[in-house]
Scaffold this active site. Structure first.
Site, PDB file in Angstrom:
ATOM      1  N   ASP A  88       0.828  -1.214   0.000  1.00  0.00           N
ATOM      2  CA  ASP A  88       0.000   0.000   0.000  1.00  0.00           C
ATOM      3  C   ASP A  88       0.862   1.263   0.000  1.00  0.00           C
ATOM      4  OD1 ASP A  88      -2.340   1.402  -0.042  1.00  0.00           O
ATOM      5  OD2 ASP A  88      -2.809   1.129   2.087  1.00  0.00           O
ATOM      6  N   ARG A 113      -0.704   9.143  -9.854  1.00  0.00           N
ATOM      7  CA  ARG A 113      -0.721   7.911  -9.045  1.00  0.00           C
ATOM      8  C   ARG A 113      -0.061   6.725  -9.765  1.00  0.00           C
ATOM      9  NH1 ARG A 113      -3.952   7.357  -4.868  1.00  0.00           N
ATOM     10  NH2 ARG A 113      -4.259   5.172  -5.393  1.00  0.00           N
ATOM     11  N   GLU A 167     -12.390  -4.542  -4.527  1.00  0.00           N
ATOM     12  CA  GLU A 167     -12.853  -3.170  -4.303  1.00  0.00           C
ATOM     13  C   GLU A 167     -12.089  -2.158  -5.161  1.00  0.00           C
ATOM     14  OE1 GLU A 167     -12.077  -5.393  -1.892  1.00  0.00           O
ATOM     15  OE2 GLU A 167     -14.105  -5.784  -1.154  1.00  0.00           O
ATOM     16  N   ASN A 168     -10.902  -2.536  -5.626  1.00  0.00           N
ATOM     17  CA  ASN A 168     -10.104  -1.601  -6.434  1.00  0.00           C
ATOM     18  C   ASN A 168     -10.740  -1.298  -7.800  1.00  0.00           C
ATOM     19  OD1 ASN A 168      -6.931  -2.831  -5.150  1.00  0.00           O
ATOM     20  ND2 ASN A 168      -8.017  -0.975  -4.585  1.00  0.00           N
ATOM     21  N   ARG A 172     -11.940   2.298  -8.431  1.00  0.00           N
ATOM     22  CA  ARG A 172     -11.023   3.429  -8.698  1.00  0.00           C
ATOM     23  C   ARG A 172     -11.311   4.026 -10.074  1.00  0.00           C
ATOM     24  NH1 ARG A 172      -5.192   2.401  -5.919  1.00  0.00           N
ATOM     25  NH2 ARG A 172      -6.039   1.830  -3.892  1.00  0.00           N
ATOM     26  N   SER A 212      -8.410  -4.682   4.992  1.00  0.00           N
ATOM     27  CA  SER A 212      -8.965  -4.475   3.649  1.00  0.00           C
ATOM     28  C   SER A 212      -9.371  -5.765   2.933  1.00  0.00           C
ATOM     29  CB  SER A 212      -7.982  -3.676   2.777  1.00  0.00           C
ATOM     30  OG  SER A 212      -7.666  -2.449   3.368  1.00  0.00           O
ATOM     31  N   GLU A 221       1.053 -12.778  12.804  1.00  0.00           N
ATOM     32  CA  GLU A 221       1.575 -11.574  13.446  1.00  0.00           C
ATOM     33  C   GLU A 221       1.407 -10.435  12.444  1.00  0.00           C
ATOM     34  OE1 GLU A 221       2.624 -11.344  16.528  1.00  0.00           O
ATOM     35  OE2 GLU A 221       2.404 -13.494  16.887  1.00  0.00           O
TER      36      GLU A 221
HETATM   37  C1  IPE Z   1      -5.545  -2.819  -0.461  1.00  0.00           C
HETATM   38  O1  IPE Z   1      -5.114  -1.512  -0.613  1.00  0.00           O
HETATM   39  C2  IPE Z   1      -5.487  -3.535  -1.768  1.00  0.00           C
HETATM   40  C3  IPE Z   1      -4.143  -3.708  -2.340  1.00  0.00           C
HETATM   41  C4  IPE Z   1      -3.007  -3.423  -1.748  1.00  0.00           C
HETATM   42  C5  IPE Z   1      -4.109  -4.264  -3.652  1.00  0.00           C
HETATM   43  P1  IPE Z   1      -6.142  -0.316  -0.754  1.00  0.00           P
HETATM   44  O2  IPE Z   1      -5.336   0.935  -0.769  1.00  0.00           O
HETATM   45  O3  IPE Z   1      -7.031  -0.533  -1.912  1.00  0.00           O
HETATM   46  O4  IPE Z   1      -6.978  -0.448   0.598  1.00  0.00           O
HETATM   47  P2  IPE Z   1      -7.998   0.550   1.290  1.00  0.00           P
HETATM   48  O5  IPE Z   1      -9.113   0.769   0.352  1.00  0.00           O
HETATM   49  O6  IPE Z   1      -7.258   1.814   1.561  1.00  0.00           O
HETATM   50  O7  IPE Z   1      -8.417  -0.130   2.542  1.00  0.00           O
HETATM   51  C1  IPE Z   2      -1.445   0.215  -3.394  1.00  0.00           C
HETATM   52  O1  IPE Z   2      -1.226   1.585  -3.402  1.00  0.00           O
HETATM   53  C2  IPE Z   2      -1.594  -0.357  -4.764  1.00  0.00           C
HETATM   54  C3  IPE Z   2      -2.941  -0.840  -5.086  1.00  0.00           C
HETATM   55  C4  IPE Z   2      -3.970  -0.823  -4.322  1.00  0.00           C
HETATM   56  C5  IPE Z   2      -3.121  -1.388  -6.421  1.00  0.00           C
HETATM   57  P1  IPE Z   2      -2.432   2.600  -3.445  1.00  0.00           P
HETATM   58  O2  IPE Z   2      -2.752   2.884  -4.869  1.00  0.00           O
HETATM   59  O3  IPE Z   2      -3.550   2.128  -2.610  1.00  0.00           O
HETATM   60  O4  IPE Z   2      -1.769   3.891  -2.789  1.00  0.00           O
HETATM   61  P2  IPE Z   2      -2.470   4.888  -1.765  1.00  0.00           P
HETATM   62  O5  IPE Z   2      -2.994   4.092  -0.633  1.00  0.00           O
HETATM   63  O6  IPE Z   2      -3.558   5.586  -2.531  1.00  0.00           O
HETATM   64  O7  IPE Z   2      -1.363   5.810  -1.372  1.00  0.00           O
HETATM   65 MG    MG Z   3      -4.043   2.344  -0.669  1.00  0.00          MG
END
Ligand code: IPE
Ligand code: IPE
Ligand code: MG
Length: 255
Positions: A30, A43, A77-78, A81, A206, A217
């Site tokens: 993340d 991004r 859930e992604n 986006r 998540s 852990e």
């Molecule tokens: C969780 O990260 C999913 C992945 C790392 C692929 P997100 O950034 O999507 O999680 P939330 O929505 O902030 O919980």
């Molecule tokens: C994790 O980084 C990658 C995926 C979820 C694919 P994010 O894209 O969630 O980065 P933040 O949380 O918005 O910084």
């Molecule tokens: Mg994230």
């Protein structure tokens, strides 16, 4: 400077007790977006720079002797986006899966996937299947990508499949065990992760491996995923090894 960093990494690595390595490490990668934003970049720039961290952590785990590494690459859930970000991520997956074949082969790593992968765009799905096929005989470590993954969906599907098998008389519901339930999950072939790492400072799960991390852990670090390097992984393992895993018992019972 480089010498110093190499020294720090070596010192950390030496602190790891190879006899007590986690057999399975799960990672929530993340912070790509915030990493990019801090540099006034889109991004997607963060996602592209996250690939290096994937390579580093994968190689480091294989070299140490970790047997399973499960990386959360795209959650169900992604899909919510922005369309452009989703398609960039899917494209990046194709590129990475193609380019990193050499890393997997060199390190004798088997690629597998969990999640609803048949719903991925065709090109991503095909690149994934090709990677899985080409590495299926490798045996040093298994790298599992969680793609279009949702733990609740996985658990719900398992419950449905068990109900179907019960109807057919293949499962006796009244004696259904945890082990039998686990065998219906997509992770049936893997031991439960002993260590779960999440980068970027967020402290949540998540919808990741909810059943499987019952006794893992949890290790949270502020480091954004693109900055996560070998030494951060070593730090996480050293921290893991400093903990007392009690599994419900008292400290005194463990000695
Ligand atoms: C969780 O990260 C999913 C992945 C790392 C692929 P997100 O950034 O999507 O999680 P939330 O929505 O902030 O919980
Ligand atoms: C994790 O980084 C990658 C995926 C979820 C694919 P994010 O894209 O969630 O980065 P933040 O949380 O918005 O910084
Ligand atoms: Mg994230």
């Amino acid at each position: 400077m480089w010498f110093k960093i190499a020294e720090i990494i070596k010192n950390l690595q030496e602190k790891i007790d190879l006899e007590r390595l986690p057999e399975h490490i799960a990672v929530i990668m993340d912070g790509n977006g915030r990493w990019a934003k801090h540099q006034n970049k889109p991004r997607v720039f963060g996602h592209r720079n996250g690939v290096k961290a994937v390579r580093e952590v994968t190689e480091a785990c294989a070299e140490l002797g970790v047997k399973y590494l499960t990386l959360y690459a795209f959650s169900q859930e992604n899909w919510n986006r922005p369309k452009l970000e989703v398609s960039a991520l899917m494209g990046l997956l194709v590129d990475t899966l193609t380019k990193e074949m050499a890393t997997l082969t060199k390190n004798d790593i088997k690629l597998e996937a969990i999640g609803n992968i048949s719903q991925l765009p065709r090109s991503t799905y095909n690149a994934l299947l090709k990677g899985i096929e080409r590495t299926k005989s490798n045996s040093r470590m298994t790298l599992v990508l969680a793609l279009n993954y949702s733990s609740r969906v996985e658990i719900t599907r398992a419950a449905q499949a068990i109900a179907e098998d019960a109807k057919l008389g293949n499962v006796d519901i009244s004696t259904l065990s945890e082990d039998t339930f686990s065998s219906y999950l997509e992770t049936a072939a893997y031991p439960d992760p002993e260590l779960l790492i999440r980068t970027s400072g967020e402290q949540r799960i998540s919808n990741y491996l909810l059943w499987q991390i019952a006794y893992a852990e949890l290790y949270f670090t502020q480091v954004f995923w693109p900055d996560f390097e070998r030494e951060h992984l070593y730090e996480a393992i050293v921290d893991y090894q400093s903990r007392e895993r009690r599994f419900g018992k008292t400290s005194e019972q463990l000695v």
